[in-house]
Design an enzyme around this catalytic site. Structure first.
Site, PDB file in Angstrom:
ATOM      1  CG  ASP A 343      -0.126   0.010   2.525  1.00 33.56           C
ATOM      2  OD1 ASP A 343       0.795  -0.824   2.658  1.00 33.56           O
ATOM      3  OD2 ASP A 343      -0.409   0.856   3.388  1.00 33.56           O
ATOM      4  CD  GLU A 344      -1.288   4.814   2.616  1.00 32.14           C
ATOM      5  OE1 GLU A 344      -2.242   5.588   2.737  1.00 32.14           O
ATOM      6  OE2 GLU A 344      -0.609   4.417   3.565  1.00 32.14           O
ATOM      7  CB  ALA A 345       4.580   1.938  -3.005  1.00 28.06           C
TER       8      ALA A 345
END
Ligand code: IFG
Length: 532
Positions: A343-345
Site C-alpha cells: 500500500d501507499e508506495a
C-alpha cells in the site's frame, strides 16, 4: 317467535363458544400456542446470527456443581476445546467442571460425530435439553464455534473472572450453524504503537467470541519493525526501538511470536503476518544504510505521515533482504498466507512497483506461502492464487474486478465501513477520520457479496476489520474502537445475508453489553444501540 332450536345444537354452540373464549384467553396471556410467537430467550441474542435457531419453550438446562464436560473420545483437539470452555466457566461458576473423554447424554458434550453434514468445516449443531448440552461438529474448529454460541446462552455474569451467584441456566432449543465466508478477519497494527504479547492475546480472546478466524498482524511500518529477523538483527534492535510519539516501541522475539501464533491457533485463529513492502519501510531503511539507494540511513520516524518511504528497487541487496525476511517469517507461519503489504508506495514509480512485485511475489511462493496484499498490488498482474485485500473508499475498483476475473478471491476491508480506527462521530477523541465517520450502523449495513461493483459474489473470500494504531496506545483504547463495530463485521463474515437486519442486530448487540462489562471490555456505548 324464534324457530325452536333443538337442545343438542344449542349445547354444541356453547362448546364452540367456550373453546373460542379459551383460545382468546390463552393468546391474551401469551401461552405458547403453535401460532404464538415463542418467548424471547438468549437464543435470539446470539452474535453472529446463526443459520437456524429453534427454541424449545419450557425446556431449560441448568449447570450444576457436578456437571461434567465430555469430549469426543480419542480427540486431543476436542479435549482442548473442552478445557477452553472449562476455563471460561470455572472462575464465574466456581464449579469444578472436569473435562474427560466420553459421550454422555448428561452435562456438556463436545462430539465430532452425528453433526448434520451442512455444518461443513467450521459449523456446528447445538442441542439443549433438560439433561444437558450437546455440541456436534465435524472439526474442533466447529466445536469451538459452538462453544462461543453456548457461552452466549448463559447469563452475562458467566463472563466474570470472579465467582458469581447462579443459577447457570440456558434455554432449551437447537442451533444449526455454519459460516458464510471462509475469511473472517481482524487486523491489529502493532507497528505504529507496539502492543505486548499479553495485549495481543487479550484481543485474540475478544475476537474469538465472534467466530473471527484470521488475525492479520501488521508487523512492520515506517514507525517500527516488530518481529525479530535473526539474519537482519538491527531491524528490531534499532527499527523496533521507538513508535508513534517517540515511545519505547518494542518487538516480539521469534519465541514470543511463536507463542502468539500458537495462542491464536488454540482459539482456531490463523495468524497472517504482514511485512509491508516496498513502501511503509522507514524502520527497515533506518536500520540498514545499505538498503537505501543513496546508502544513507534515514532517522527513525515517530510521526503519522504515510507514503514517503520505499526500498531501493534497483539494488540486488533489496531482494536478498526480502528473501531472508520471507524465509524467516514463513518458518514462523503455520498458516497459508503472508501479507506483503504493497500500500501507499507513493515514492515508488509504477514501473518500479511492478518490477518489485514481479521479483517478490515469486519469493513468497518459493517459501511455500500464498501472498495477500493491499489491493494496489493487482497492478502487477499477480498470480490468481494471490489475495487482494480491498481497502478502497469507493465501490468502483475495476482493477480488483479484473484480478477476480483472473481467479483471485478478494478480502473486503472497505475503509468507509470496516476501518475500526475511523472515529464513530465528531465527538470521538481517538482514531482518524480520512475515510469518514463510521458509527455502528455504517459498519453493519453493507453486503460484502455485493459491495464492489461488478465483483462477483463468488470472488469474495470474506471480510476483515483493520485497526490502525496511530492514535491508540493500549488495550482500553483498542477496545473503545473495536467494540461494538468488530462484532458487526464478524456477523457480516459469518451470518447468512438472509439474517441481515439492523433493527434486530442492534438489539442483539445490546445484549452483548453486559457481557463486555463482565469482561472489563472498554466498549463505546454508541447511542445507536439500545443498551440494557
Ligand atoms: N492507510 C494506510 C495505513 C494507515 C491507515 C489509517 C492502509 C492499507 C491509512 N494503509 O490502510 O497504514 O495509516 O487509517
Amino acid at each position: 317467535m324464534p324457530r325452536p332450536v333443538d337442545r343438542t345444537r344449542r349445547a354444541g354452540r356453547r362448546a364452540v363458544g367456550r373453546a373460542l373464549a379459551a383460545l382468546l384467553f390463552l393468546s391474551a396471556v401469551g401461552a405458547a400456542s403453535p401460532a404464538q410467537a415463542v418467548p424471547e430467550t438468549p437464543l435470539h441474542h446470539i452474535v453472529p446470527a446463526p443459520v437456524k435457531v429453534t427454541p424449545k419453550p419450557g425446556v431449560t438446562y441448568t449447570l450444576a456443581a457436578d456437571t461434567r464436560i465430555h469430549t469426543h473420545p480419542g480427540s486431543r483437539e476436542a479435549r482442548q476445546v473442552g478445557e477452553y470452555l472449562a476455563g471460561v466457566l470455572r472462575p464465574s461458576t466456581g464449579y469444578r467442571l472436569p473435562v474427560a473423554p466420553g459421550a454422555s447424554g448428561h452435562g456438556i458434550s463436545l462430539l465430532l460425530t452425528g453433526a448434520d453434514p451442512r455444518v461443513g468445516d467450521e459449523g456446528y449443531q447445538l442441542d439443549v435439553t433438560h439433561r444437558g448440552v450437546v455440541i456436534r461438529a465435524r472439526t474442533a474448529a466447529g466445536l469451538f464455534a459452538g462453544v462461543q454460541t453456548f457461552r452466549q446462552l448463559l447469563p452475562a455474569k458467566v463472563e466474570s473472572a470472579s465467582r458469581q451467584r447462579g443459577p447457570w441456566t440456558v434455554p432449551g432449543g437447537s442451533v444449526l450453524d455454519h459460516p458464510r465466508y471462509a475469511h473472517r478477519g481482524a487486523m491489529l497494527d502493532v507497528a505504529r504503537h507496539f502492543f505486548s504479547v499479553a495485549e495481543v492475546k487479550r484481543y485474540i480472546d475478544q475476537i474469538a467470541q465472534y467466530k473471527i478466524n484470521r488475525l492479520h498482524l501488521h508487523l512492520t511500518d515506517d514507525q517500527g519493525w516488530r518481529l525479530e529477523i535473526k539474519s537482519w538483527p538491527r531491524l528490531t534492535e534499532h527499527g523496533g526501538s521507538t513508535e508513534v510519539g517517540g515511545g519505547a516501541g518494542g518487538y516480539y522475539t521469534q519465541e514470543q511470536y511463536r507463542d502468539l501464533v500458537a495462542y491464536a491457533a488454540s482459539r482456531h485463529i490463523e495468524v497472517i503476518p504482514e511485512i509491508d513492502l516496498p513502501g511503509h519501510t522507514n524502520a527497515a531503511l533506518a536500520s540498514y544504510a545499505e538498503l537505501n539507494c543513496d546508502g544513507v540511513a534515514p532517522p527513525l520516524y515517530t510521526g503519522i505521515e504515510v507514503g514517503f518511504s520505499s526500498l531501493c528497487i534497483d539494488k540486488d541487496i533489496t531482494y536478498e533482504f526480502v528473501d531472508d525476511v520471507l524465509r524467516e517469517v514463513a518458518a514462523l507461519t503455520p498458516g497459508r498466507y503472508i501479507h506483503i503489504g504493497g500500500d501507499e508506495a507513493l515514492v515508488t514509480t509504477d514501473p518500479d512497483y511492478v518490477k518489485f512485485m514481479d521479483k517478490v511475489l515469486p519469493l513468497v511462493a518459493k517459501h511455500g506461502k500464498t501472498a495477500v496484499g493491499w489491493h494496489e498490488f493487482v497492478k502487477a498482474d499477480p498470480p490468481a492464487s494471490t489475495v487482494p485485500q480491498f481497502w478502497g473508499t469507493k465501490t468502483v475498483a475495476p482493477d480488483v474486478v479484473a484480478a477476480a476475473k483472473r481467479g483471485s478471491r478478494v478480502v473486503l476491508s472497505p475503509a468507509t465501513k470496516a476501518y475500526l480506527d475511523m472515529k464513530y462521530d465528531e465527538n470521538t477523541k481517538l482514531g482518524l477520520k480520512w475515510a469518514g465517520y463510521t458509527d455502528v450502523e455504517d459498519a453493519y449495513d453493507w453486503n460484502p457479496g455485493a459491495f464492489v461493483e461488478d465483483l462477483p459474489a463468488s470472488a469474495v473470500l470474506g471480510v476483515e476489520a483493520p485497526l490502525w494504531t496511530e492514535t491508540l496506545t493500549d488495550s482500553a483504547e483498542v477496545e473503545h474502537m473495536a467494540f461494538p463495530r468488530l462484532p458487526a463485521i464478524a456477523e457480516l463474515g459469518w451470518s447468512p445475508w438472509e439474517t441481515h437486519d439492523w433493527a434486530k442486530f442492534r438489539v442483539r448487540l445490546a445484549a452483548q453489553g453486559p457481557r463486555w462489562q463482565a469482561q472489563g471490555v472498554n466498549f463505546y456505548p454508541s447511542p445507536q444501540v439500545p443498551w440494557k
